[in-house]
Design an enzyme around this catalytic site. Structure first.
Site, PDB file in Angstrom:
ATOM      1  N   GLU A  80      65.356 -60.880 -51.566  1.00  0.00           N
ATOM      2  CA  GLU A  80      65.247 -62.291 -51.586  1.00  0.00           C
ATOM      3  C   GLU A  80      66.724 -62.726 -51.052  1.00  0.00           C
ATOM      4  O   GLU A  80      67.655 -62.044 -51.003  1.00  0.00           O
ATOM      5  CB  GLU A  80      65.593 -62.804 -53.112  1.00  0.00           C
ATOM      6  CG  GLU A  80      64.185 -62.303 -54.037  1.00  0.00           C
ATOM      7  CD  GLU A  80      64.447 -62.159 -55.285  1.00  0.00           C
ATOM      8  OE1 GLU A  80      65.024 -62.716 -56.173  1.00  0.00           O
ATOM      9  OE2 GLU A  80      64.467 -60.697 -55.651  1.00  0.00           O
ATOM     10  N   CYS A 131      72.987 -66.512 -50.032  1.00  0.00           N
ATOM     11  CA  CYS A 131      73.145 -65.404 -50.859  1.00  0.00           C
ATOM     12  C   CYS A 131      72.246 -64.444 -50.367  1.00  0.00           C
ATOM     13  O   CYS A 131      70.986 -64.793 -49.844  1.00  0.00           O
ATOM     14  CB  CYS A 131      72.893 -65.846 -52.461  1.00  0.00           C
ATOM     15  SG  CYS A 131      72.918 -64.175 -53.254  1.00  0.00           S
ATOM     16  N   CYS A 139      67.872 -51.499 -56.602  1.00  0.00           N
ATOM     17  CA  CYS A 139      69.252 -51.144 -56.747  1.00  0.00           C
ATOM     18  C   CYS A 139      69.313 -49.948 -57.724  1.00  0.00           C
ATOM     19  O   CYS A 139      68.456 -49.797 -58.782  1.00  0.00           O
ATOM     20  CB  CYS A 139      70.092 -52.200 -57.025  1.00  0.00           C
ATOM     21  SG  CYS A 139      71.910 -51.691 -57.311  1.00  0.00           S
ATOM     22  N   CYS A 184      72.822 -51.901 -63.866  1.00  0.00           N
ATOM     23  CA  CYS A 184      73.382 -52.838 -64.651  1.00  0.00           C
ATOM     24  C   CYS A 184      72.114 -53.276 -65.512  1.00  0.00           C
ATOM     25  O   CYS A 184      71.211 -53.769 -65.066  1.00  0.00           O
ATOM     26  CB  CYS A 184      74.021 -54.038 -63.967  1.00  0.00           C
ATOM     27  SG  CYS A 184      75.383 -53.352 -62.775  1.00  0.00           S
ATOM     28  N   CYS A 224      70.743 -56.863 -65.269  1.00  0.00           N
ATOM     29  CA  CYS A 224      70.214 -57.379 -64.156  1.00  0.00           C
ATOM     30  C   CYS A 224      68.696 -56.866 -64.017  1.00  0.00           C
ATOM     31  O   CYS A 224      68.279 -55.756 -64.031  1.00  0.00           O
ATOM     32  CB  CYS A 224      71.044 -56.616 -63.064  1.00  0.00           C
ATOM     33  SG  CYS A 224      70.448 -56.895 -61.390  1.00  0.00           S
ATOM     34  N   GLY A 246      70.822 -55.410 -54.403  1.00  0.00           N
ATOM     35  CA  GLY A 246      71.536 -54.203 -54.207  1.00  0.00           C
ATOM     36  C   GLY A 246      73.152 -54.206 -54.489  1.00  0.00           C
ATOM     37  O   GLY A 246      73.746 -55.065 -54.693  1.00  0.00           O
ATOM     38  N   SER A 298      80.188 -58.581 -53.120  1.00  0.00           N
ATOM     39  CA  SER A 298      80.426 -58.462 -54.351  1.00  0.00           C
ATOM     40  C   SER A 298      79.892 -56.900 -54.634  1.00  0.00           C
ATOM     41  O   SER A 298      78.897 -56.770 -54.282  1.00  0.00           O
ATOM     42  CB  SER A 298      79.286 -59.655 -55.136  1.00  0.00           C
ATOM     43  OG  SER A 298      79.566 -59.174 -56.744  1.00  0.00           O
ATOM     44  N   SER A 336      82.460 -57.071 -60.201  1.00  0.00           N
ATOM     45  CA  SER A 336      81.765 -57.415 -61.267  1.00  0.00           C
ATOM     46  C   SER A 336      82.356 -56.715 -62.365  1.00  0.00           C
ATOM     47  O   SER A 336      82.227 -55.472 -62.542  1.00  0.00           O
ATOM     48  CB  SER A 336      80.478 -57.093 -61.506  1.00  0.00           C
ATOM     49  OG  SER A 336      79.648 -57.978 -60.449  1.00  0.00           O
ATOM     50  N   LEU A 337      83.403 -57.449 -63.164  1.00  0.00           N
ATOM     51  CA  LEU A 337      83.959 -56.764 -64.311  1.00  0.00           C
ATOM     52  C   LEU A 337      83.075 -56.620 -65.563  1.00  0.00           C
ATOM     53  O   LEU A 337      82.833 -55.473 -66.008  1.00  0.00           O
ATOM     54  CB  LEU A 337      85.296 -57.429 -64.732  1.00  0.00           C
ATOM     55  CG  LEU A 337      86.280 -56.810 -65.620  1.00  0.00           C
ATOM     56  CD1 LEU A 337      86.589 -55.581 -65.204  1.00  0.00           C
ATOM     57  CD2 LEU A 337      87.659 -57.952 -65.822  1.00  0.00           C
ATOM     58  N   ASN A 338      82.628 -57.786 -66.175  1.00  0.00           N
ATOM     59  CA  ASN A 338      81.594 -57.896 -67.114  1.00  0.00           C
ATOM     60  C   ASN A 338      81.862 -57.340 -68.371  1.00  0.00           C
ATOM     61  O   ASN A 338      81.188 -57.517 -69.641  1.00  0.00           O
ATOM     62  CB  ASN A 338      80.252 -57.362 -66.740  1.00  0.00           C
ATOM     63  CG  ASN A 338      79.873 -58.166 -65.441  1.00  0.00           C
ATOM     64  OD1 ASN A 338      80.236 -59.388 -65.196  1.00  0.00           O
ATOM     65  ND2 ASN A 338      78.884 -57.557 -64.687  1.00  0.00           N
ATOM     66  N   ASN A 372      72.236 -66.069 -67.557  1.00  0.00           N
ATOM     67  CA  ASN A 372      70.886 -67.079 -67.314  1.00  0.00           C
ATOM     68  C   ASN A 372      69.584 -66.137 -67.445  1.00  0.00           C
ATOM     69  O   ASN A 372      69.337 -65.144 -66.821  1.00  0.00           O
ATOM     70  CB  ASN A 372      71.023 -67.375 -65.468  1.00  0.00           C
ATOM     71  CG  ASN A 372      69.557 -67.957 -65.181  1.00  0.00           C
ATOM     72  OD1 ASN A 372      68.539 -68.441 -65.933  1.00  0.00           O
ATOM     73  ND2 ASN A 372      69.419 -67.843 -63.758  1.00  0.00           N
ATOM     74  N   CYS A 410      69.692 -62.955 -59.516  1.00  0.00           N
ATOM     75  CA  CYS A 410      69.708 -61.667 -58.633  1.00  0.00           C
ATOM     76  C   CYS A 410      68.454 -60.998 -59.002  1.00  0.00           C
ATOM     77  O   CYS A 410      68.309 -60.671 -60.429  1.00  0.00           O
ATOM     78  CB  CYS A 410      70.897 -60.909 -59.054  1.00  0.00           C
ATOM     79  SG  CYS A 410      70.626 -59.418 -58.572  1.00  0.00           S
TER      80      CYS A 410
HETATM   81  S1  SF4 Z   1      74.109 -56.466 -60.833  1.00  0.00           S
HETATM   82 FE1  SF4 Z   1      74.046 -55.694 -58.667  1.00  0.00          FE
HETATM   83  S2  SF4 Z   1      74.983 -53.819 -58.844  1.00  0.00           S
HETATM   84 FE2  SF4 Z   1      74.046 -54.105 -60.565  1.00  0.00          FE
HETATM   85  S3  SF4 Z   1      71.960 -53.562 -60.736  1.00  0.00           S
HETATM   86 FE3  SF4 Z   1      72.038 -55.623 -60.269  1.00  0.00          FE
HETATM   87  S4  SF4 Z   1      71.768 -55.445 -58.159  1.00  0.00           S
HETATM   88 FE4  SF4 Z   1      72.555 -53.528 -58.505  1.00  0.00          FE
END
Ligand code: SF4
Length: 366
Positions: free
Chosen positions: A105, A118, A125, A129, A132, A175, A207, A230-232, A306, A352
């Protein structure tokens, strides 16, 4: 078999042209026509002689990603679903064996005076995470440099009539860019080359989930984008649970790589922090984040989660407005530059990986 030119550097095009017995400078002319003038038809490359047009038509191809679907958001964002062909052959090799269908995308987001595009660097991926949707696809395959830069070209072409003077590109789609390092950086060099797409390094952001060796490698590049991490989470146990990659590259190692990262005079690091209601959005989390990033030249982007796909099955909730504000104000009080960013195009599943998951019909975990 025609040679694919999209994604090739100026040097590669010069060498390829020379291998055909043509003057090498013709390669530089194709490079300029392709990326700076965005001409994807050899006949439209008016800087080349007619006989060369014919030869290129027979021996080369410029294949932009095809747009399978296009979703228009009420806020002006446009999301593209781009099915990709088989994995392009490595130099001198044959096509890789077929894998699952690779679909990525790209999103075009217009705003005052600029557009932000983007793009994805991998289909699916492997990083896993937990918040995600792309992670539910697993890694389908790496994208080539041409497939990465092609997403920017597709979005620019499709919006040619309404382009603002400035273009931002964020490598934040599907990814982990630093796990497809060579192709990603080949694409970034084309984006940043004044003889190609000529974007400013201030306007291109990569990122990462925190791949420490990739950050260290990026630090040595002469031409590089800005870096967002990405800290999170505010401690290792919380981050281990949300981002299993943290077991390999824990917070201390990640922040050490960030401390050593050579920032340019105008530059600061960005830490992305997805706020998950009741999970990582407490006042204590905010105080720990302030301590972690306090000594760095950095800003923090807070991204309220989101939920995206209805019934995604993800065990998270958006943070309350009060929690967002408390988190923000604690960081601000500790002099950490902090911004709250809301996802654009929520009505078109612009977070994402959301479209690819819907389109693939994959079951998301409950
Ligand atoms: S947030 Fe980014 S690195 Fe983490 S699983 Fe999703 S696409 Fe992969």
């Amino acid at each position: 078999m025609p040679v694919e030119l999209l994604g090739k550097s100026q040097q590669e095009l010069r060498e390829w042209m020379a291998s055909l017995g043509e003057p090498a400078y013709r390669g530089a002319q194709v490079y300029h026509a392709l990326y700076a003038e965005r001409r994807f038809d050899f006949a439209a490359m008016t800087n080349l002689p007619a006989a060369l047009h014919e030869r290129l038509k027979r021996q080369a191809a410029i294949t932009l990603p095809a747009v399978a679907r296009k979703y228009q958001s009420a806020d002006g964002a446009v999301r593209y679903l781009l099915p990709l062909g088989p994995q392009p052959a490595a130099a001198g090799g044959s096509e890789a064996p077929p894998t699952r269908r690779a679909t990525v995308e790209a999103v075009f987001m217009p705003s005052e005076g600029r557009q932000t595009i983007c793009i994805s660097t991998q289909a699916g991926c492997a990083v896993d995470c937990k918040y995600c949707l792309t992670a539910t696809l697993g890694l389908v395959r790496n994208l080539s440099a041409g497939e990465i830069v092609g997403q920017v070209l597709v979005a620019l072409e499709d919006n040619r009539e309404r382009l603002a003077p400035r273009t931002n590109v964020v490598l934040m789609g599907q990814g982990e860019p630093l796990l497809n390092y060579d192709a990603t950086m080949a694409a970034v060099r084309i984006l940043l080359d004044p003889n190609a797409l000529a974007l400013s390094p201030r306007h291109v952001t990569l990122s990462t989930s925190g791949i420490v060796p990739g950050i260290e490698r990026l630090a040595k590049e002469k031409v590089r984008p800005k870096l967002a991490v990405s800290l999170n989470a505010s401690n290792d146990s919380e981050r281990d649970a949300l981002m299993p990659i943290n077991r390999k590259y824990p917070i201390a190692a990640l922040l050490e790589a960030c401390r050593r990262y050579p920032l340019r005079p105008w530059e600061r690091l960005t830490f992305e922090y997805v706020l998950l209601g009741g999970v990582n959005d407490s006042a204590d989390d905010a105080r720990r984040v302030a301590r972690l990033v306090g000594g760095l030249r950095a800003k923090v982007n807070l991204i309220p989660w989101n939920p995206g796909v209805p019934q995604s099955g993800m065990p998270y909730a958006p943070p309350t407005p009060a929690a967002i504000e408390e988190f923000r104000s604690i960081l601000a009080e500790k002099q950490v530059p902090v911004f709250v960013r809301y996802s654009r195009g929520q009505d078109i599943f612009a977070a994402c990986g959301q479209l690819a998951v819907i389109e693939s019909g994959i079951e998301t975990h409950a």
